[in-house]
Design a protein around this motif. Structure first.
Motif, PDB file in Angstrom:
ATOM      1  N   VAL A   1       0.863  -1.181   0.000  1.00  0.00           N
ATOM      2  CA  VAL A   1       0.000   0.000   0.000  1.00  0.00           C
ATOM      3  C   VAL A   1       0.896   1.226   0.000  1.00  0.00           C
ATOM      4  O   VAL A   1       1.726   1.390   0.910  1.00  0.00           O
ATOM      5  CB  VAL A   1      -0.924   0.037   1.234  1.00  0.00           C
ATOM      6  N   LEU A   2       0.767   2.067  -1.034  1.00  0.00           N
ATOM      7  CA  LEU A   2       1.490   3.327  -1.083  1.00  0.00           C
ATOM      8  C   LEU A   2       0.631   4.393  -0.422  1.00  0.00           C
ATOM      9  O   LEU A   2      -0.531   4.585  -0.797  1.00  0.00           O
ATOM     10  CB  LEU A   2       1.803   3.737  -2.525  1.00  0.00           C
ATOM     11  N   VAL A   3       1.175   5.062   0.575  1.00  0.00           N
ATOM     12  CA  VAL A   3       0.418   6.024   1.371  1.00  0.00           C
ATOM     13  C   VAL A   3       1.006   7.423   1.165  1.00  0.00           C
ATOM     14  O   VAL A   3       2.153   7.687   1.536  1.00  0.00           O
ATOM     15  CB  VAL A   3       0.455   5.648   2.869  1.00  0.00           C
ATOM     16  N   TYR A   4       0.204   8.310   0.577  1.00  0.00           N
ATOM     17  CA  TYR A   4       0.599   9.703   0.348  1.00  0.00           C
ATOM     18  C   TYR A   4      -0.145  10.574   1.351  1.00  0.00           C
ATOM     19  O   TYR A   4      -1.375  10.520   1.448  1.00  0.00           O
ATOM     20  CB  TYR A   4       0.265  10.127  -1.082  1.00  0.00           C
ATOM     21  N   HIS A   5       0.610  11.396   2.081  1.00  0.00           N
ATOM     22  CA  HIS A   5      -0.020  12.162   3.169  1.00  0.00           C
ATOM     23  C   HIS A   5       0.615  13.551   3.296  1.00  0.00           C
ATOM     24  O   HIS A   5       1.835  13.715   3.191  1.00  0.00           O
ATOM     25  CB  HIS A   5       0.146  11.400   4.494  1.00  0.00           C
ATOM     26  N   ARG A   6      -0.246  14.543   3.527  1.00  0.00           N
ATOM     27  CA  ARG A   6       0.193  15.900   3.874  1.00  0.00           C
ATOM     28  C   ARG A   6      -0.736  16.401   4.973  1.00  0.00           C
ATOM     29  O   ARG A   6      -1.958  16.363   4.828  1.00  0.00           O
ATOM     30  CB  ARG A   6       0.151  16.821   2.663  1.00  0.00           C
ATOM     31  N   ASP A   7      -0.147  16.878   6.070  1.00  0.00           N
ATOM     32  CA  ASP A   7      -0.943  17.276   7.234  1.00  0.00           C
ATOM     33  C   ASP A   7      -2.001  18.317   6.892  1.00  0.00           C
ATOM     34  O   ASP A   7      -3.140  18.239   7.355  1.00  0.00           O
ATOM     35  CB  ASP A   7      -0.024  17.814   8.338  1.00  0.00           C
ATOM     36  N   GLY A   8      -1.670  19.306   6.080  1.00  0.00           N
ATOM     37  CA  GLY A   8      -2.615  20.354   5.759  1.00  0.00           C
ATOM     38  C   GLY A   8      -3.575  20.015   4.639  1.00  0.00           C
ATOM     39  O   GLY A   8      -4.402  20.848   4.253  1.00  0.00           O
ATOM     40  N   GLY A   9      -3.478  18.803   4.115  1.00  0.00           N
ATOM     41  CA  GLY A   9      -4.327  18.402   2.997  1.00  0.00           C
ATOM     42  C   GLY A   9      -3.524  18.278   1.715  1.00  0.00           C
ATOM     43  O   GLY A   9      -2.629  19.095   1.431  1.00  0.00           O
ATOM     44  N   LEU A  10      -3.792  17.251   0.919  1.00  0.00           N
ATOM     45  CA  LEU A  10      -3.057  17.014  -0.328  1.00  0.00           C
ATOM     46  C   LEU A  10      -3.401  18.086  -1.352  1.00  0.00           C
ATOM     47  O   LEU A  10      -4.554  18.508  -1.488  1.00  0.00           O
ATOM     48  CB  LEU A  10      -3.403  15.634  -0.882  1.00  0.00           C
TER      49      LEU A  10
ATOM     50  N   GLY B   1      -6.455   4.933  -6.688  1.00  0.00           N
ATOM     51  CA  GLY B   1      -6.268   5.681  -5.453  1.00  0.00           C
ATOM     52  C   GLY B   1      -7.542   5.798  -4.650  1.00  0.00           C
ATOM     53  O   GLY B   1      -8.629   5.977  -5.201  1.00  0.00           O
ATOM     54  N   VAL B   2      -7.419   5.683  -3.341  1.00  0.00           N
ATOM     55  CA  VAL B   2      -8.568   5.818  -2.439  1.00  0.00           C
ATOM     56  C   VAL B   2      -8.278   6.994  -1.512  1.00  0.00           C
ATOM     57  O   VAL B   2      -7.420   6.897  -0.623  1.00  0.00           O
ATOM     58  CB  VAL B   2      -8.793   4.540  -1.615  1.00  0.00           C
TER      59      VAL B   2
ATOM     60  N   THR C   1      -6.434  14.461   3.594  1.00  0.00           N
ATOM     61  CA  THR C   1      -5.001  14.518   3.930  1.00  0.00           C
ATOM     62  C   THR C   1      -4.215  13.344   3.362  1.00  0.00           C
ATOM     63  O   THR C   1      -2.981  13.408   3.293  1.00  0.00           O
ATOM     64  CB  THR C   1      -4.809  14.515   5.456  1.00  0.00           C
ATOM     65  N   THR C   2      -4.907  12.285   2.973  1.00  0.00           N
ATOM     66  CA  THR C   2      -4.215  11.034   2.626  1.00  0.00           C
ATOM     67  C   THR C   2      -4.815  10.418   1.372  1.00  0.00           C
ATOM     68  O   THR C   2      -6.026  10.496   1.140  1.00  0.00           O
ATOM     69  CB  THR C   2      -4.318  10.029   3.795  1.00  0.00           C
ATOM     70  N   LEU C   3      -3.940   9.801   0.593  1.00  0.00           N
ATOM     71  CA  LEU C   3      -4.345   9.053  -0.594  1.00  0.00           C
ATOM     72  C   LEU C   3      -3.596   7.735  -0.582  1.00  0.00           C
ATOM     73  O   LEU C   3      -2.364   7.721  -0.488  1.00  0.00           O
ATOM     74  CB  LEU C   3      -4.001   9.843  -1.863  1.00  0.00           C
ATOM     75  N   MET C   4      -4.337   6.613  -0.644  1.00  0.00           N
ATOM     76  CA  MET C   4      -3.641   5.316  -0.634  1.00  0.00           C
ATOM     77  C   MET C   4      -3.879   4.583  -1.943  1.00  0.00           C
ATOM     78  O   MET C   4      -4.963   4.628  -2.523  1.00  0.00           O
ATOM     79  CB  MET C   4      -4.084   4.455   0.550  1.00  0.00           C
ATOM     80  N   TYR C   5      -2.815   3.932  -2.386  1.00  0.00           N
ATOM     81  CA  TYR C   5      -2.869   3.120  -3.601  1.00  0.00           C
ATOM     82  C   TYR C   5      -2.506   1.677  -3.241  1.00  0.00           C
ATOM     83  O   TYR C   5      -1.338   1.364  -3.012  1.00  0.00           O
ATOM     84  CB  TYR C   5      -1.865   3.631  -4.638  1.00  0.00           C
TER      85      TYR C   5
ATOM     86  N   ALA D   1      -4.464   4.112   9.649  1.00  0.00           N
ATOM     87  CA  ALA D   1      -5.442   3.972  10.735  1.00  0.00           C
ATOM     88  C   ALA D   1      -6.025   5.324  11.129  1.00  0.00           C
ATOM     89  O   ALA D   1      -7.216   5.434  11.440  1.00  0.00           O
ATOM     90  CB  ALA D   1      -4.783   3.307  11.937  1.00  0.00           C
ATOM     91  N   ARG D   2      -5.194   6.367  11.109  1.00  0.00           N
ATOM     92  CA  ARG D   2      -5.686   7.704  11.459  1.00  0.00           C
ATOM     93  C   ARG D   2      -6.533   8.302  10.336  1.00  0.00           C
ATOM     94  O   ARG D   2      -7.540   8.979  10.585  1.00  0.00           O
ATOM     95  CB  ARG D   2      -4.503   8.633  11.751  1.00  0.00           C
ATOM     96  N   ALA D   3      -6.137   8.060   9.091  1.00  0.00           N
ATOM     97  CA  ALA D   3      -6.808   8.699   7.956  1.00  0.00           C
ATOM     98  C   ALA D   3      -8.077   7.960   7.527  1.00  0.00           C
ATOM     99  O   ALA D   3      -8.984   8.569   6.952  1.00  0.00           O
ATOM    100  CB  ALA D   3      -5.844   8.804   6.776  1.00  0.00           C
TER     101      ALA D   3
END
Length: 690
Positions: free
Chosen positions: A72-81, A108-109, A115-119, A408-410
């Protein structure tokens, strides 16, 4: 006096033993080097053969493309992608898809908070080859890199397995080097000689090399599983138990050199004196470890034969190679404290004589106080953390665990870890409908089909390894007759169930086998029961100390399900060692006509030092495991090390001695030594090994 004083036909014996060992090592060398090639550390290599999750993994290997590598590729930015972040994520995933044959097109989900996008990414390209799987994971990580506040993490089941494999690799070379260094320092302090410490250490190293070759042979001949954990424990046992045997033998040899002129004759006397105790000690450990063959869990069952191999190789080396080398080197090996023939050791106030004095004067008080202390410590086991989750299984958080925590947080409303269902291909549609109608299931889709089976990937609504996901897995297993339910979370469920079953089966077997060995050696029922009860109490206290420090001090958020069973097997089998050393010497003194109190205190005074040294070495070797990167290994090393120290400095010194003094001749019941003095002394004097 050197080896030249060994006369007659026996002069060639040490050289013959040395030559035999050289020949054995020449034969073993090609096999020892291959042990790492057969080491396997996939989750399924630790699971029971009969478990649902194991069957799923086996069938997945038979499907087109073999075992699936899931990331699972997890893309994250605290302030929003940002739009640029999403574009970069798409480019990286497209590059990965272009370089590797993926199972389907990654989609992508996004998280609800933006804040997060997972592939999710899956491929069958590496198949079941662990090296290729690890290489694929690292290649994906090389591609997936963030910048400018964008965090990119690669997680998923296969990434977790790869990160765990890195830690298991550290159980090879680094573990060996650290163990050797620790044992070397302790031997230098114990022997206070610039030369003597090298001999048992070198012999232990040779025994370890021999054990590697034998372990590889067992794998090839009988399919015995070899994991990083079992191979590491085998090395620990070789150096720990082997050094213990060496300490006992060298101590007795030094004692005999003052009474016997020739080193060869002194060594024969030493072997006659301590040989039975060493044999019984190793036999007890081997018998206890072999009880693990009755375990259902693959990792437990594989550890039994490998641990036994380590102990027996150490035994053979310390009773053959070590005596030969010591005889060839002669008295000068003890320099500067050379034991001269006819000399008397300098009288010193013995710590163990003083400790034994208190036990001899107030045995019942000492026994009751010690038992109360062990009982109080055992209550700490109630504070042990709950079952260890995958995300909490590492001491230092690797990238795969960080990805799990981010997900888990996102995505609190859904699981990010699939549940794998294998169903007969002709019932795939029916099974899929049943899955989608199961409470707790978020989504399900069909995967590969082959060899009469179809793979279905299921996403639960609850978080991974939560109570909700566990209920979903159990309900799927109840509803899907003829299908198998597996995946990482299901593996953890099977792991806990198998450990619970193994504990019920193996613990009685260990206790029974240890008692039989002790009864045969001590020719008594009471003494073996005392020793067995003592080591069980030590196990409870050591586990209680773990409960007091694992969470508050170490920060561990879970306890490995196998900790109780494995620590029990090792502490009972190894702890009885020191009881054997003490009781065997006590029996020798009783056979010479000593009164019970005198026999007990003399045994403590003469063996206390060597038992303390042996306990320190064994505890230190297991303490090396606390420097490893897996929580389960650290917990096991801590409990065993603490248990050995409690056994050495509290139980053997005070409790067993106090019990022996309090019971008097009854401790040898129903043997001859339990009878009146005139009856016991009327028989012919038995040799020391009787």
């Amino acid at each position: 006096m050197g080896a030249g004083q060994t006369t007659g036909k026996w002069r060639a014996v040490p050289w013959a033993v040395l030559a035999l060992w050289i020949g054995v090592l020449a034969i073993v060398a090609p096999f020892a080097a291959k042990l790492g090639d057969v080491q396997r550390d996939r989750p399924t290599d630790y699971l029971p053969v009969s478990a649902d999750s194991t069957q799923v993994a086996k069938i997945q290997e038979q499907l087109p493309g073999g075992e699936t590598t899931q990331l699972v590729l997890v893309y994250h930015r605290d302030g929003g992608l940002t739009a640029a972040d999403r574009e970069k994520a798409g480019e990286q995933v497209a590059r990965i898809a272009g370089e590797h044959a993926l199972a389907g097109t990654p989609r992508g989900v996004p998280s609800r908070d933006g804040t997060t996008l997972m592939y999710p990414v899956a491929t069958n390209e590496p198949g079941a080859d662990e090296d290729e799987r690890d290489a694929f994971v690292e290649e994906v990580r090389d591609v997936a890199r963030g910048a400018g506040g964008l965090s990119v993490q690669v997680g998923g089941p296969s990434a977790l397995t790869t990160d765990a494999a890195k830690v298991y690799d550290s159980l090879g070379g680094p573990l060996l080097y650290t163990t050797v260094a620790v044992v070397a320092v302790l031997l230098i302090l114990i022997y206070r000689s610039p030369v003597l410490w090298l001999v048992p250490l070198a012999v232990a190293g040779i025994a370890d090399y021999l054990s590697m070759g034998v372990a590889y042979g067992l794998n090839q001949a009988f399919g015995t599983s070899v994991s990083g954990q079992s191979a590491g424990i085998m090395t620990i046992l070789v150096f720990g138990a082997g050094t213990d045997y060496a300490l006992l033998l060298v101590s007795r040899y030094r004692e005999e050199l003052r009474r016997v002129e020739r080193p060869y004759d002194a060594m024969r006397a030493a072997l006659r004196g301590c040989g039975p105790a060493v044999l019984a000690s190793s036999g007890t450990v081997a018998a206890g470890l072999l009880c693990l063959l009755a375990a259902d869990l693959n990792s437990n069952r594989g550890m039994g034969p490998l641990g036994t191999v380590g102990v027996l190789c150490a035994l053979v080396a310390m009773l053959t190679l070590l005596p030969a080398v010591l005889v060839l080197l002669g008295r000068r090996v003890f320099w500067p404290l050379v034991p001269a023939y006819g000399s008397t050791p300098k009288a010193r106030r013995s710590l163990f004589a003083a400790m034994g004095g208190s036990a001899g004067q107030r045995p019942v008080t000492v026994l009751a106080s010690g038992a109360a202390l062990l009982g109080a410590l055992a209550l700490g086991a109630l504070a042990l953390p709950g079952s260890l989750k995958q995300e909490n299984s590492f001491v230092d958080k690797p990238e795969s665990v960080a990805a799990l925590q981010t997900l888990a947080r996102a995505y609190p409303e859904r699981s990010s870890q699939p549940i794998d269902v294998i169903t007969p291909a002709d019932r795939a549609d029916e099974t899929l409908t049943a899955i989608r109608g199961t409470d707790g299931v978020d989504s399900a889709r069909k995967g590969r089909t082959g060899n009469g089976w179809t793979e279905i990937s299921v996403i639960a609504e609850a978080a991974p390894e939560s109570a909700g996901e566990t209920r979903t897995i159990e309900e799927l297993r109840d509803r899907l007759y003829g299908s198998w339910v597996g995946g990482p979370s299901a593996q953890q469920i099977d792991l806990e169930k198998s450990n619970a079953r193994d504990t019920l089966v193996v613990v009685p077997l260990v206790l029974g086998s240890v008692l039989l060995v002790l009864i045969a050696l001590l020719r008594s029922l009471v003494a073996p029961l005392i020793l067995t009860a003592a080591v069980v109490a030590v196990w409870g206290a050591a586990l209680g100390l773990g409960g007091l420090v694992f969470g508050p001090l170490f920060g561990f958020e879970g306890t490995d399900p196998g900790l109780g069973l494995l620590s029990f097997v090792f502490l009972v089998a190894l702890g009885v060692d020191y009881g054997i050393f003490l009781m065997h010497r006590m029996r020798e003194e009783a056979l010479r006509g000593a009164e019970p109190v005198t026999a007990a205190l003399t045994a403590l005074r003469t063996t206390g030092g060597v038992i303390a040294s042996a306990g320190l070495v064994l505890a230190a070797t297991f303490a090396v495991l606390t420097n490893m990167g897996l929580v389960a290994v650290v917990e096991l090393g801590f409990v065993i090390a603490v248990g050995v120290l409690l056994d050495t400095f509290l139980v053997r010194t005070y409790l067993v001695t106090s019990a022996s003094v309090a019971l008097g001749r009854t401790v040898w019941w129903p043997g001859r030594l339990s009878r009146a003095p005139e009856q016991a002394q009327s028989r012919e004097r038995e040799p020391a090994g009787a």
